[in-house]
Design a protein around this motif. Structure first.
Motif, short mmCIF file in Angstrom:
data_model
loop_
_atom_site.label_atom_id
_atom_site.label_comp_id
_atom_site.label_asym_id
_atom_site.label_seq_id
_atom_site.Cartn_x
_atom_site.Cartn_y
_atom_site.Cartn_z
N GLY A 10 0.82 -1.21 0.00
CA GLY A 10 0.00 0.00 0.00
C GLY A 10 0.85 1.25 0.00
N TYR A 11 1.96 1.20 0.74
CA TYR A 11 2.88 2.34 0.78
C TYR A 11 3.48 2.61 -0.61
CZ TYR A 11 7.03 5.09 2.01
OH TYR A 11 8.00 6.05 2.08
N SER A 12 3.85 1.57 -1.33
CA SER A 12 4.38 1.74 -2.69
C SER A 12 3.35 2.40 -3.60
CB SER A 12 4.79 0.38 -3.27
OG SER A 12 5.92 -0.13 -2.62
N LEU A 13 2.09 1.95 -3.51
CA LEU A 13 1.04 2.57 -4.31
C LEU A 13 0.90 4.05 -3.95
CD1 LEU A 13 -1.71 -0.22 -4.15
CD2 LEU A 13 -0.41 0.45 -6.17
N PHE A 14 0.86 4.32 -2.66
CA PHE A 14 0.69 5.71 -2.21
C PHE A 14 1.84 6.59 -2.68
CE2 PHE A 14 1.99 8.94 0.83
CZ PHE A 14 0.88 9.77 0.80
N GLN A 15 3.08 6.14 -2.48
CA GLN A 15 4.22 6.96 -2.84
C GLN A 15 4.24 7.31 -4.32
OE1 GLN A 15 5.62 8.57 -0.22
NE2 GLN A 15 7.66 7.99 -0.86
N ALA A 16 4.04 6.31 -5.17
CA ALA A 16 4.05 6.56 -6.61
C ALA A 16 2.95 7.53 -7.01
CB ALA A 16 3.91 5.24 -7.38
N ALA A 17 1.75 7.32 -6.44
CA ALA A 17 0.61 8.17 -6.81
C ALA A 17 0.74 9.57 -6.24
CB ALA A 17 -0.68 7.51 -6.31
N ASN A 18 1.12 9.68 -4.99
CA ASN A 18 1.21 10.99 -4.35
C ASN A 18 2.31 11.84 -4.99
OD1 ASN A 18 0.32 12.74 -2.09
ND2 ASN A 18 2.42 12.48 -1.38
N ASN A 19 3.48 11.25 -5.21
CA ASN A 19 4.56 12.00 -5.85
C ASN A 19 4.18 12.46 -7.26
OD1 ASN A 19 6.06 11.59 -3.57
ND2 ASN A 19 7.38 10.02 -4.44
N THR A 20 3.48 11.59 -7.99
CA THR A 20 3.05 11.95 -9.35
C THR A 20 2.03 13.08 -9.31
OG1 THR A 20 3.42 9.68 -10.12
CG2 THR A 20 2.00 11.08 -11.47
N ALA A 21 1.05 12.97 -8.42
CA ALA A 21 0.00 14.00 -8.34
C ALA A 21 0.59 15.36 -8.02
CB ALA A 21 -1.02 13.60 -7.27
N VAL A 22 1.56 15.40 -7.12
CA VAL A 22 2.14 16.67 -6.69
C VAL A 22 3.09 17.24 -7.74
CG1 VAL A 22 3.64 17.76 -4.98
CG2 VAL A 22 1.87 16.18 -4.24
N MET A 23 3.88 16.38 -8.39
CA MET A 23 4.96 16.84 -9.26
C MET A 23 4.59 16.97 -10.74
SD MET A 23 7.61 17.30 -7.24
CE MET A 23 8.89 17.45 -8.49
N LYS A 24 3.46 16.44 -11.15
CA LYS A 24 3.21 16.24 -12.58
C LYS A 24 3.10 17.53 -13.38
CE LYS A 24 0.73 13.05 -15.58
NZ LYS A 24 -0.25 11.95 -15.61
N ASP A 25 2.35 18.50 -12.91
CA ASP A 25 2.04 19.68 -13.73
C ASP A 25 2.66 20.97 -13.18
OD1 ASP A 25 0.48 18.29 -15.62
OD2 ASP A 25 -1.22 18.29 -14.24
N LEU A 26 3.82 20.86 -12.57
CA LEU A 26 4.47 22.03 -11.99
C LEU A 26 5.19 22.86 -13.04
CD1 LEU A 26 6.11 20.47 -8.79
CD2 LEU A 26 4.04 21.86 -8.90
N ARG A 27 5.30 24.16 -12.76
CA ARG A 27 6.16 25.00 -13.59
C ARG A 27 7.61 24.61 -13.35
NH1 ARG A 27 3.92 29.76 -11.11
NH2 ARG A 27 6.09 30.26 -10.65
N PRO A 28 8.48 24.77 -14.36
CA PRO A 28 9.89 24.39 -14.19
C PRO A 28 10.56 25.05 -12.99
CG PRO A 28 9.42 24.78 -16.50
CD PRO A 28 8.19 25.18 -15.75
N ASP A 29 10.21 26.30 -12.67
CA ASP A 29 10.88 26.99 -11.58
C ASP A 29 10.35 26.60 -10.20
OD1 ASP A 29 8.40 28.18 -11.91
OD2 ASP A 29 9.12 30.19 -11.41
N GLN A 30 9.40 25.63 -10.16
CA GLN A 30 8.85 25.18 -8.89
C GLN A 30 9.26 23.75 -8.54
OE1 GLN A 30 4.61 25.60 -9.35
NE2 GLN A 30 4.61 27.73 -8.65
#
Length: 489
Positions: free
Chosen positions: A379-399
């Motif tokens: 469950g932790y592996s699922l959470f980490q992959a999903a949470n990191n993707t959700a947070v990092m996916k659509d960021l501006r380059p300077d963020q």
């Protein structure tokens, strides 16, 4: 914005090396910091004997490394956004490798601790910027898979440390546990230099300023909190309370200073984003629970189940092993069905595994411990992959750098808090202050109570994740809440 980022990525891909070599470079940048933590833990008894130091003194070999990462990780992520991520990552790998060499040839405890501080500085850069590079080197459709891969490499580094460290110490002595990372560091530097995209050339006039005062205030605040959670070994006294009060005051002063700074270290307005704020909060809660397995597990296995050190180590390696096996499939699930659904599934699995552990009788034996731990870790592996993707996916380059730093900080704060708070919960449930002297039935009861608390924390994380998903999907809800609050005022 997204179309523009995709076009930039495709233009970079035409002149960039094959993505697989980029991924090898980033993977090494994640594996080495994790290995640097776990391999040192197993060497503490040998280091205490070789350096003629007490166990409390050699613990600072681990604490110095972890505290350095915790204190500096956000500031270094922001610095990478300003001066260039490739340049700073190369410096970080070089520092980590040089410090590993210093640790391997030193002759005194304090030189070794100094080397570990420098090694932690390099590790903080590597952990933060490796994740930040995903946004500019990997197509958006593959972001989840790569986040899962990086999670797998971190788990491999954690799982490999105890067994590799034991072999090296018995065969070559304690110096080998530090020197083994030197050739890997050289390889990581070579690959990063030849595969990562060149930083966009910006003159000093074009660069935003670096908030040095904010870095200092945040660093002191985090140092006070981390020390409050680590000194006293779970027994809170006046020093711990004073440090917590200092951390709380520091957080308030930092927030006020950031609101008035032209180029802040952290734009506090970003925390209004429900995906980011929920991602940070849930990451802290989940990491707190994951530390529970490392704090309580060894005592339960050795005292309640009567396993020797060898079998205890083997059983303890099951969790990181499961994480290593499930990380990449978890990332692919994120790309396939979406980050929100995988986040919910991962947290639900962690809650179920924690609840089962809170009900597990001693008679269930090793299997009764391994099975729910495997569920929690998957469950932790699922959470980490999903949470990191959700947070990092659509960021501006300077963020990307600073947000990656904040994600890693949330995880480290959870680990530090878990070691103290969940360790205290376990200790309070025993009839003695020394867990190794406790009755097996008391230790088993302590495990059940501690994981009942862990299950509650995961249910709280699940509620936050569901709520943030609703706000992200229906932003009008957030506007109505804000309007209601303004009306109340």
């Amino acid at each position: 914005m997204v179309v523009e980022q995709d076009r930039t990525r495709s233009e970079n891909a035409k002149q960039a090396p094959p993505v697989r070599w980029v991924l090898v470079s980033l993977s090494l940048s994640v594996l080495l910091p994790a290995l640097g933590t776990s391999i040192a833990n197993v060497g503490l008894p040998a280091l205490a004997q070789a350096l003629h130091a007490s166990f409390q003194q050699v613990q600072w070999i681990v604490l110095a490394y972890l505290l350095t990462i915790t204190v500096l990780i956000v500031s270094l992520g922001r610095l990478g956004d300003i001066v260039g991520r490739r340049k700073l990552l190369l410096i970080g790998i070089a520092l980590f490798t040089a410090a590993s060499t210093l640790c391997g040839v030193t002759s005194t405890l304090w030189q070794l601790i100094a080397g570990r501080i420098v090694q932690g500085l390099g590790a903080a850069v590597m952990m933060t910027l490796a994740m930040a590079f995903v946004g500019e080197t990997v197509p958006r459709a593959k972001t989840g898979s790569v986040m899962g891969l990086l999670g797998t490499m971190s788990a491999i580094g954690t799982a490999l440390g105890p067994s590799l460290g034991g072999v090296l110490i018995s065969g070559f002595g304690w110096r080998a546990i530090f020197l083994v990372t030197v050739p890997l560091g050289i390889l990581a530097f070579f690959l990063a230099y030849h595969t990562l995209p060149i930083d966009n050339g910006r003159t000093k006039a074009d660069r935003p300023g670096f908030d040095s005062m904010g870095m200092l205030m945040l660093g002191l605040t985090l140092a006070a909190y981390a020390l409050a959670m680590t000194v006293g070994r779970g027994h809170f006294g006046l020093l711990n309370v004073s440090l917590l009060a200092t951390a709380a005051l520091g957080a308030v002063l930092f927030a006020r200073a950031e609101a008035r700074t032209a180029s802040p270290l952290i734009h506090l307005a970003m925390l209004r984003d429900p995906v980011l704020s929920a991602g940070l909060a849930t990451s802290t809660l989940v990491s707190t629970v994951m530390m529970t397995t490392l704090v309580v597990g060894p005592f339960y296995l050795s005292v309640a189940l009567g396993l020797d050190a060898t079998f205890t180590g083997l059983v303890m390696s099951v969790g990181p092993g499961v994480a290593a096996l499930t990380g990449v499939p978890a990332g692919r699930m994120v790309d396939w069905i979406g980050a929100q659904r995988v986040t919910i599934a991962g947290l639900a699995g962690m809650a179920a595994g924690s609840f089962i552990l809170s009900m597990t009788p001693v008679e269930a034996g090793i299997a009764g411990y391994i099975a729910p731990i495997a569920v929690v870790t998957a469950g932790y592996s699922l959470f980490q992959a999903a949470n990191n993707t959700a947070v990092m996916k659509d960021l501006r380059p300077d963020q990307r750098g600073v947000i990656s730093g904040m994600l890693n900080l949330a995880r480290h704060l959870g680990l530090v808090t878990g070691a103290s708070v969940m360790g205290a919960v376990f200790a309070l449930s025993l009839t003695t202050t020394d867990a190794t002297m406790a009755h097996p039935d008391a230790v088993a009861a302590g495990l059940r109570i501690t994981f009942a608390v862990a299950a509650i924390l995961i249910v709280l994380a699940l509620a936050i994740a569901v709520g943030s998903g609703a706000l992200a999907t229906h932003p009008s809800i957030l506007r109505k809440i804000a309007g209601s609050l303004r009306h109340i005022r």
